[in-house]
Design an enzyme around this catalytic site. Structure first.
Site, short mmCIF file in Angstrom:
data_model
loop_
_atom_site.label_atom_id
_atom_site.label_comp_id
_atom_site.label_asym_id
_atom_site.label_seq_id
_atom_site.Cartn_x
_atom_site.Cartn_y
_atom_site.Cartn_z
N ASP A 161 13.61 -21.31 -45.23
CA ASP A 161 14.69 -21.04 -44.66
C ASP A 161 15.37 -21.87 -46.51
OD1 ASP A 161 17.72 -20.37 -44.88
OD2 ASP A 161 18.39 -22.54 -43.50
N THR A 216 16.71 -15.58 -46.58
CA THR A 216 18.17 -16.15 -46.46
C THR A 216 18.61 -15.43 -45.80
OG1 THR A 216 19.98 -17.63 -47.66
CG2 THR A 216 17.86 -15.65 -48.91
N GLY A 248 17.13 -8.05 -46.37
CA GLY A 248 17.15 -7.11 -44.77
C GLY A 248 17.42 -5.63 -44.77
#
Length: 1406
Positions: free
Chosen positions: A483, A949, A1006
Site C-alpha cells: 500500500d 493504491t 483500477g
C-alpha cells in the site's frame, strides 16, 4: 565429416530439441487447461450439491426494483429484505475464520488433508488392532491425536483473538434516533440478542446513554454498532467513525457539506465532500426527521466503491442518488461538527466488507509442498522395504522354516507379516518431525519478536509474529504488494520547492539545522541576521555509485564531482545525487525585505498571495494555536507554507478571506472577497477561485497540473513550444540513462549487483578473504560501493572506465538551475554582500516570458524526477463587465437540475483562459524513514515490488519515484483502457521489453484492470507480461481489486510467494489473500497489524524481516526437515538389515524403551537447536549483500536433489554401522556378551553419538553456548540412560536382558568400546574428507562438479557463490568488519541522508 555435415547435424538437433520443447509446452498447457476445467467443475458440484442442497445456502437473487429503505422514524417493526424474506442482516462483522459450529469439522478436515497426518492416521488405526503390531498398540495414534489436538487448540486460540477484536469493533458506540419510552429491541424480533448479551457479556440495561437533544419521546441514544439496523437514523460528530453505509440527510458544514476521510476505505488522503439533497433541509432536527417521509430505492449491495445508483422520493419528488450523497462504513467524519444519515447497508453487506477477503483459509508454508513430496517418497520406500522383508520371510520359510521342526508350526499369515513390517518401519517418517517442528517454530517466533533491531523507539512497538506456521515463507518471497499511504508514506505533505520567474527556491523551514538561530514570526519583516542558517560542516550532495579503489591518477580520483556545494540540508529520496538550489525561501524573504519594489519581488509576492488565496482551507484555533481544516493535505501544505512566508489566513468564509501580511509591527490585514470557487475534480485536474482585491480588481487564480494549465496560458503557443523542448531534452537524458544501465554489470536475475568482485583462485586459492591490496599498476580486483539506484545524473558522460566494468558512468550536472552561477564561485560559508548574493536576480532574461517558461518547465521536470508533487499557479484580472456576463452563465449551471456538473465544468472552461503564469510549486509527500533504501535492497534481492493504491495516477508515480520503485532510467509504460485497444498496448509493451529494457515499470488503474479481468484473452496477455516486468504501480484500485491482483499472481505464478503489506482496513483483503501478510502499526490504527501474519512498526524493518529472519528461518526449517529424515533413515536401516538374521520375524534390533524415547530424549535437541538458533551467515552479511536472499527463492536448501543426497548418505552410513557391528561380533573377535541387547545397544550407541556429533558439531554453523550445552547434555544423558536401564530392568528372561548389562557384561568388554570408537572415527573421517573437498572446490568455483558450463567461474555472480565461500569470507576480520560497517551505514542512512561517500562503504579488495 565435412563442416557442412556438422552444421546440418547441429541444426537438426536444434530443431529436434525445439520440437520436443514445443510438445512439452503444449502438453503442459493442455494439462493446465484440464486441471482448470476439473477444478471449475468440482467447484460447481460443491456449490450446487453441498452448499445449495445440504446447507441451503443458495445465491441471492437480485431485487426486483432495488433495495427499499423508507425514512420512517416511528417504525415499530424491522425492515424486511426482499431477497431473503427476512429482516436485513445485522451490523455485526466477523473477520475470524471459524464459528463455534464449524471450527471442529473444518479443523479436522484441514489437519488430515496434510499428507503426513493422513499417513500416520492410516498407520495408527491398524496398529491399534491387537496382535498386529510388534511395537505397541497406541504408540502412533495417541501421539498423533495429541499433536493434532494441540495444533487445533493453537488455531482456536489464534482465531479467538480475532474474535475478540471483532467484538471490540462491534461494541463501538454511535448515536441512533430511538424512542425513549419503549426498549428499542421490543417487537423487532431480536430476543436472541438479549439472551446472548446476558450470557456472554453485561447487559446495557440500566446504563443507557442519551444526548440532551430530544423531541418528545424521541432522542439520540448511544448504541453499539452491532445493534444498528437498516433504516436507523444515525448522528455523527466530528472525528466519529461511520458505523454503516449511510445516505447523508444533513450536515453542519458550510453550504451543507460534510467532509469525509476515506483513507481506510480506498487509501486516498484527500477529504471527500458529501452533500445532501436540498429537500432534506428540515432533517437537521428530530422533529424534522419525524415529519419527513421519504423512500429510498437503492442498488443491491456490491463492492464497487466508485459508483452508486439509487433514487429517493421525498415530498412527491423523485431525485437521483449518487456516491456524492452516500457515506460508506470505514470512513471518518472530519472538519464537520455534525452529520445525520439514514442506514442503507449493514454488516457484511457494507462496501468495505464486500471488498474484504472474508473468512480466509488458513495459510500453509511453502516448504510443506516439498515435505509432502518427501513423505510420498519415503512412503514408497517403506512400501518397498515392507514388501522386501515380507518376501524375505517367504523365502526364509521355504528354505529354513519348513525343515526346522522347532518353528515349523509357527507360520505367520501374510497380512500379519505385511502389517507388522509396515508398522515397524513407519518411523522412517517420524511423527516427532511435526511435534518438534512446532517447537522450533515457537522458538523462531520468540527470536523474531525479541529482535531489538526491529523495535521502534518512537512508538514503543516491537515486531510481532501472529502466525508462526509460515515463518519460513519469509525467506522465499518473490513479490511484494505494498500500500502507499501510511505504509510507504507518513501521510504528511511538506511544501518543498517553488519556481518563480525562472528561479528555483528551496523551502526547508521544517528541517532542523545542527546550529539553529532563533527565528521570529515568519514574515516579510525578517531581519537579515535572522535568516535561516545553514550547516557549518558542508558536505557534497553527491552519492557516487561506483568507487574505484585505484583511480588512473591521484589527482583525478574525484575530478568529476561538482565544485558547487549545496547549502541545503534536504535531499531528494528519489534522486539523492541531485544538486539542490543554493537559495532558500529565507533568502527570498530577505530579498523582498531589501528590495520590495523590484520586479522580481513583486512577482514573488504575487506568487505567495496566490498560494494564500487559492484553496478551501478553514482556519481554526486548537489549544491556543492557529491551524487549518483542509480537504486535501496538499492544500494544507500550501497554506502553511504561505503562513511561513508571511501571508497568514486568519479567517475564511464562503464570502471572504482575511490575510495578515508581514510580521511584527509591520503586519497589515487585507480582506479579499470570494466571488466564486470552481472546485477541483479528477476530470478538470485544476481548481480556480475568483476574488475581489481590496482595491476592487477582480482576479481569477487557478492552480492545477501542468498539462491542463499550459494550454490555458495567454502565451500558450510559446509555453507549449518550450515545454516540448524540455520534454525532448528529458527524453534524451532518459535515453542516456537507459543505455548506461544496459551496459552495467548484471547479476543472474537481471538486477544491479550490490558489489562487483572477481575471484582469483588459480594462483592462490586462499586469496579469498585476504585484505592485502593489489598493486595499482596491476588489474585491480574491486568491490563496488553500495549502490544507490538513480544516483546518476542526467547530463553528460565521462570516459573514466575501470577495466572491471567497461561502461560509461554519467557525470554530475553542473547545476540544476541556470541562475546561481555567481554562487558557485565561492563557498556558501563565506558571507556575501546582498548585492552580490542576489545579483542573479538582476539578470534581464528574467523579464523574458520565453526564458521564464523554459526554466519553469525545466524545474517542473526536475521536481517530478525527485518524486515531488507539482502544481502550476496562474492568474488573470477580469474586467467587471466580462465577469458579470460569465457570472450569469455560471449561476445557470449551478442551479441546473440536469447535467449540473458538466455545465459547471463548461462554464469554468470559458473563464479559465488567457492566464498569466505565476509559478510552480513542489510538495513532498514525506516517505517513512528508510523506505527508499529498503526498496532498493529488496529489489537487489530479486523481489519485485508492486504498489497498489487508491490514489490517482500522478500521485502514485511521484511516490514511486521518491521511493525508488521507479528509477531515473526506468521505462514507464501506462496501460489505459481509455487510450485505445488494450491488446495493442500490452503487445507493444511486451515488444519494447524484449528489445531491451534496464528497468521496466507498468502503471495501470483500477478501471483498466477491471476491463482486463473481464476478458480471458486480455487477462492471459497481461499476466504473461507480468513476469517480465520489474515493478507495477496500480492506482485507483479498490480493496477487492487489490485482493484479486494478489490472487491472480498466486494462480498464474504458483511457484512465486507473495507478500502484502499495509496499515489500514482497506488492506485487509490484500493481506489475507497473500502467502505472507505484514501489517504496519501506523498512525491510522492497528487494523492491519492485528489481522496480519506479522506486524512491524515501520516499513524499513521489512528488509531485516525478510533478508535476515526470512533467510535464517528458511535455512533453519529446511535443515531441520533434512536432518530429521536423515537421522530416521540412518537409524532404522540397521534394523532392516538385521531381519536376515532373525528369520524375518520382525524382531526389533533395539530395546523397546530405548526405542520409545529415542526421538524424545536423545535426538530431539540436535534438530531443535538447529531449527531455532542456526545462522548460516551473519546478519551484517545478509544485509550488505541482499542477493544472497535468492537462496530461499530458488529452494537451494531443501529440494528433492538435496534430499536424495542426504538419504543416500544416511543409507551408506547406516550400512557401514551395521557392517561394523556385525564384523566385530562375527568376524574379528569373540564378544563377552553376544546377546541381542548388547548388539542392539552397540548400534544404538553409535547412532546416538554420530547423529548428535554430525548435527551439533558438523552441520551447525552457529555454535552458541546453548548449542554446545545441549550437545553435552544429550551425550551424557544417553550414557546415564544405559546405567538407568542396567539398574531398573527386570531380571527375567527377555530378548533384551538389560539388567546389569551395561555395568557388568558388555559395558566392560574392550571389543564393544573399540567397535564403537572405530565406527565413529570411520564415519567422522569420511564426513570430514567430503566436507574438506567440497569446501575447497566451492572456494575455487568448481562446485558442484556436475554442473555444465560452470568452469572455474571467475566472474560468477555473487548470488551463485556457494555458502562455503561466504562463510570463508566472514572469517577474515577485515572483510567481516567491512560487511558490518556496510550494514551499519545502511542503518544509519535510514535516520539521516548521506550526502557524501562514507568511510564505511564496502570497498573491499581480496
Amino acid at each position: 565429416m565435412p563442416p557442412t555435415a556438422d552444421v546440418e547435424s547441429d541444426s537438426g538437433k536444434e530443431r529436434e530439441s525445439n520440437s520436443v520443447s514445443a510438445i512439452a509446452r503444449q502438453t503442459r498447457n493442455q494439462l493446465e487447461t484440464l486441471g482448470g476445467a476439473l477444478h471449475h467443475r468440482a467447484a460447481h458440484w460443491y456449490r450446487r450439491f453441498f452448499l445449495e442442497l445440504v446447507l441451503r445456502q443458495k445465491p441471492l437473487r437480485p431485487s426486483r426494483d432495488g433495495r427499499q429503505v423508507p425514512l420512517q422514524v416511528e417504525r415499530d417493526h424491522p425492515l424486511l429484505d426482499e431477497r431473503r424474506g427476512q429482516p436485513y442482516i445485522s451490523n455485526t462483522i466477523r473477520t475470524s475464520r471459524y464459528t463455534v459450529y464449524d471450527f471442529v469439522p473444518k479443523q479436522l478436515i484441514f489437519q488430515f488433508t496434510r499428507l503426513a497426518n493422513f499417513y500416520f492416521l492410516c498407520i495408527g488405526i491398524p496398529q491399534a488392532i491387537p496382535g498386529l503390531s510388534t511395537t505397541g498398540s497406541y504408540t502412533t495414534i495417541l501421539p498423533l491425536l495429541f499433536f493434532v489436538l494441540l495444533t487445533i487448540a493453537k488455531e482456536g486460540y489464534d482465531d479467538y483473538k480475532r474474535h475478540r477484536l471483532d467484538k471490540l469493533e462491534n461494541a463501538n458506540t454511535t448515536r441512533v434516533l430511538r424512542r425513549r419510552i419503549a426498549d428499542p429491541d421490543i417487537g423487532l424480533g431480536l430476543p436472541a440478542r438479549k439472551w446472548l448479551t446476558g450470557v456472554f457479556g453485561a447487559s446495557d440495561a440500566g446504563s443507557e446513554v442519551w444526548d440532551d437533544d430530544a423531541d418528545g419521546d424521541y432522542g439520540w441514544k448511544q448504541v453499539m454498532w452491532q445493534d444498528v439496523k437498516v433504516g436507523d437514523v444515525v448522528k455523527l460528530l466530528r472525528d466519529d467513525a461511520v458505523p454503516a453505509d449511510l445516505v447523508l440527510l444533513h450536515a453542519t458544514g458550510e453550504d451543507g457539506l460534510a467532509y469525509i476521510d476515506t483513507m481506510d476505505l480506498d487509501g486516498e488522503t484527500n477529504l471527500k465532500s458529501k452533500e445532501s439533497h436540498p429537500d432534506f433541509k428540515d432533517c437537521r432536527t428530530i422533529g424534522g426527521l419525524r415529519s419527513c417521509r421519504a423512500n429510498f430505492v437503492l442498488e443491491d449491495p456490491n463492492p464497487d466503491l466508485y459508483r452508486f445508483d439509487g433514487r429517493v422520493t421525498v415530498h412527491g419528488r423523485t431525485l437521483p442518488l449518487t456516491s456524492n450523497e452516500v457515506i460508506y462504513r470505514g470512513s471518518t467524519l472530519r472538519n464537520t461538527a455534525c452529520a445525520i444519515g439514514v442506514v442503507i447497508n449493514t454488516g457484511e453487506e457494507c462496501k468495505i466488507r464486500m471488498n474484504a477477503n472474508q473468512h480466509p483459509d488458513a495459510k500453509k508454508p511453502a516448504l510443506e509442498a516439498i515435505a509432502n513430496r518427501i513423505v510420498i517418497t519415503l512412503a514408497i520406500y517403506v512400501i518397498i522395504l515392507t514388501a522386501g522383508c515380507s518376501a524375505g520371510y517367504f523365502i526364509w520359510r521355504h528354505s529354513t522354516e519348513q525343515i526346522s521342526w522347532y518353528v515349523s508350526m509357527a507360520t505367520v499369515e501374510l497380512k500379519q507379516i505385511i502389517i507388522g513390517y509396515a508398522i515397524m518401519f513407519n518411523n522412517v517418517i517420524p511423527l516427532a518431525l511435526y511435534v518438534s517442528l512446532e517447537i522450533t517454530r515457537i522458538g523462531q517466533m520468540l527470536m523474531l519478536n525479541g529482535d531489538v533491531e526491529m523495535y521502534d523507539d518512537e512508538t514503543d512497538t516491537p515486531a510481532r509474529c501472529n502466525t508462526n506456521t509460515i515463518l519460513e515463507n519469509l525467506g522465499q518471497v518473490s513479490y511484494i504488494f505494498s500500500d502507499k499511504t501510511g505504509t510507504l508514506t507518513e501521510n504528511v505533505m511538506k511544501f518543498r520547492k517553488m519556481s518563480v520567474a525562472g528561479t528555483a527556491w528551496l523551502h526547508e523551514t521544517d528541517i532542523q539545522s545542527d546550529e539553529t538561530l532563533t527565528m521570529p514570526e515568519p514574515g516579510l519583516g525578517v531581519p537579515l541576521g535572522h535568516a535561516m542558517t545553514r550547516k557549518s560542516n558542508e558536505i557534497s550532495s553527491t552519492i557516487h555509485e561506483d568507487v574505484e579503489l585505484y583511480p588512473l591518477s591521484p589527482s583525478s580520483a574525484f575530478a568529476t564531482r561538482s565544485e558547487r556545494r549545496s547549502s541545503s540540508q534536504w535531499r531528494s529520496t528519489g534522486r539523492p545525487d541531485h544538486p539542490q538550489p543554493d537559495v532558500t525561501t529565507a533568502d527570498l524573504l530577505e530579498y523582498i525585505r531589501l528590495r520590495p519594489a523590484s520586479s522580481f519581488a513583486r512577482r514573488a509576492k504575487d506568487y505567495i498571495l496566490c498560494m494564500a488565496l487559492c484553496h478551501t482551507c478553514l482556519p481554526e484555533v486548537k489549544d491556543g494555536e492557529l491551524d487549518f481544516q483542509a480537504s486535501s493535505p496538499d492544500e494544507l501544505a500550501l497554506v502553511r507554507a504561505a503562513h511561513e512566508l508571511g501571508y497568514l489566513v486568519t479567517h475564511r468564509s464562503s464570502q471572504a478571506v482575511t490575510l495578515r501580511v508581514g510580521g511584527g509591527g509591520n503586519a497589515k490585514t487585507d480582506v479579499y472577497q470570494i466571488l466564486d470557487v470552481i472546485e477541483f475534480s479528477s476530470k478538470r485536474k485544476r481548481m480556480s477561485i475568483i476574488v475581489r482585491y481590496p482595491d476592487g480588481r477582480i482576479c481569477l487564480i487557478c492552480k492545477g497540473a501542468d498539462s491542463v494549465i499550459l494550454p490555458r496560458l495567454q502565451l500558450a503557443h510559446v509555453a507549449m513550444q518550450k515545454a516540448t523542448e524540455v520534454r525532448k531534452s528529458a527524453e534524451i537524458e532518459h535515453e542516456l540513462l537507459r543505455r548506461s544501465e544496459q551496459l552495467e554489470v548484471r547479476n543472474s536475475f537481471g538486477g544491479r549487483p550490490s558489489i562487483n568482485l572477481r575471484r582469483s583462485i588459480a594462483g592462490n586459492p586462499t586469496s579469498i578473504g585476504s585484505s592485502q591490496p593489489v598493486a595499482p599498476s596491476k588489474r585491480p580486483i574491486v568491490i563496488q560501493s553500495r549502490s544507490v539506484e538513480g544516483s546518476r545524473s542526467m547530463e553528460g558522460t565521462r570516459t573514466g572506465l575501470s577495466e572491471d566494468g567497461l561502461r560509461p558512468s554519467l557525470a554530475l550536472r553542473a547545476t540544476s538551475l541556470d541562475v546561481v552561477k555567481t554562487l558557485s564561485k565561492s563557498s556558501p560559508l563565506t558571507p556575501q554582500p546582498p548585492c552580490e548574493k542576489f545579483g542573479f536576480l538582476d539578470d534581464p532574461t528574467l523579464l523574458d516570458e520565453s526564458t521564464i517558461f523554459s526554466r519553469c518547465f525545466k524545474h517542473l521536470d526536475d521536481f517530478a524526477t525527485e518524486g515531488l508533487r507539482t502544481l502550476i499557479f496562474a492568474r488573470k484580472f477580469i474586467p467587471e463587465s466580462k465577469y458579470g456576463a460569465w457570472k450569469k452563465i455560471y449561476n445557470d449551471a449551478t442551479t441546473s437540475l440536469v447535467d449540473r456538473q458538466d455545465m459547471i465544468e463548461a462554464a469554468g472552461e470559458l473563464i479559465e483562459q488567457s492566464l498569466d503564469l505565476v509559478g510552480a510549486t513542489a510538495i513532498e509527500d514525506k516517505l517513512q524513514v528508510g523506505v527508499p533504501e529498503t526498496i532498493d535492497k529488496l529489489r537487489r534481492a530479486n523481489i519485485k515490488i508492486w504498489m497498489l493504491t487508491g490514489d490517482k495516477r500522478e500521485t502514485a508515480i511521484n511516490i514511486a519515484h521518491s521511493a525508488r520503485i521507479c528509477r531515473p532510467g526506468s521505462d514507464i509504460f501506462i496501460l489505459d483502457s481509455s487510450k485505445g485497444s488494450l491488446d495493442v498496448q500490452i503487445s507493444g509493451i511486451s515488444d519494447d521489453i524484449q528489445t531491451g529494457c534496464a528497468h521496466s515499470v507498468v502503471v495501470i488503474d483500477g478501471q483498466t484492470l477491471a476491463a482486463i479481468e473481464q476478458s480471458t484473452h486480455l487477462a492471459g496477455l497481461f499476466y504473461t507480461l507480468i513476469p517480465t516486468i520489474d515493478s507495477v504501480i496500480c492506482c485507483r484500485a479498490s480493496p477487492a481489486q487489490k485482493s484479486a491482483i494478489v490472487k491472480a499472481i498466486r494462480q498464474r505464478l504458483p511457484s512465486a510467494l507473495t507478500l502484502a503489506i499495509g496499515d489500514g482496513a482497506n488492506d485487509l483483503a490484500m493481506i489475507s489473500a497473500s502467502h505472507v501478510g505484514v501489517g504496519i502499526s501506523g498512525k491510522e490504527g492497528l487494523q492491519a497489524a492485528r489481522v496480519a501474519d506479522y506486524a512491524i512498526a515501520k516499513f524499513r524493518f521489512l528488509q531485516r524481516l525478510l533478508l535476515v529472519h526470512g533467510r535464517w528461518n528458511y535455512v533453519r526449517t529446511a535443515k531441520f526437515i533434512l536432518a530429521t529424515f536423515w537421522k530416521e533413515m540412518f537409524f532404522y536401516l540397521p534394523t532392516a538389515m538385521y531381519q536376515r538374521y532373525n528369520g524375518y520375524s520382525g524382531t526389533s534390533l533395539y530395546e523397546n524403551w530405548s526405542l520409545t524415547v529415542f526421538n524424545i530424549l536423545f535426538t530431539s535437541l540436535c534438530v531443535i537447536c538447529m531449527g531455532v538458533w542456526e545462522q548460516d551467515l551473519d546478519a551484517e552479511t545478509l544485509l550488505a549483500v541482499p542477493e544472497l536472499y535468492v537462496h530461499g527463492q530458488r529452494n537451494r536448501e531443501l529440494n528433492m536433489a538435496r534430499f536424495v543426497r542426504w538419504m543416500a548418505a544416511a543409507a551408506t552410513e547406516g550400512v557401514l554401522v551395521w557392517l561394523a557391528a556385525w564384523a566385530s561380533y562375527s568376524v574379528f573377535g569373540q564378544a563377552r556378551d553376544d546377546g541381542l541387547f548388547a548388539l542392539g545397544n552397540l548400534v544404538f550407541s553409535i547412532g546416538v553419538m554420530w547423529i548428535n556429533w554430525k548435527l551439533f558439531i558438523i552441520e551447525t554453523h552457529y555454535k552458541t553456548a546453548v548449542v554446545m550445552g545441549a550437545f553435552g547434555v544429550t551425550l551424557a544423558g544417553w550414557w546415564a540412560w544405559n546405567a538407568f536401564l542396567a539398574g531398573v530392568y527386570a531380571a527375567q528372561p527377555s530378548p533384551y536382558p538389560a539388567r546389569h548389562g551395561f555395568v557388568r557384561t558388555f559395558g566392560r568388554d574392550p571389543l564393544w568400546w573399540l567397535t564403537l570408537a572405530v565406527a565413529l572415527l570411520a564415519l567422522l573421517a569420511a564426513e570430514l574428507a567430503y566436507k574438506a573437498a567440497k569446501h575447497r572446490m566451492a572456494v575455487a568455483g568448481a562446485w558442484p562438479p556436475w554442473r555444465r558450463g560452470r568452469g572455474r567461474a571467475d566472474d560468477a555472480n555473487i548470488e551463485d557463490w556457494g555458502l562455503e565461500v561466504w562463510q570463508e569470507l566472514e572469517k577474515d576480520p577485515a572483510v567481516r568488519e567491512r560487511l558490518r560497517s556496510s550494514a551499519r551505514a545502511d542503518a544509519d542512512a535510514d535516520g539521516a541522508e548521506q550526502s557524501s561517500l562514507a568511510e564505511t562503504d564496502p570497498v573491499k579488495v581480496f
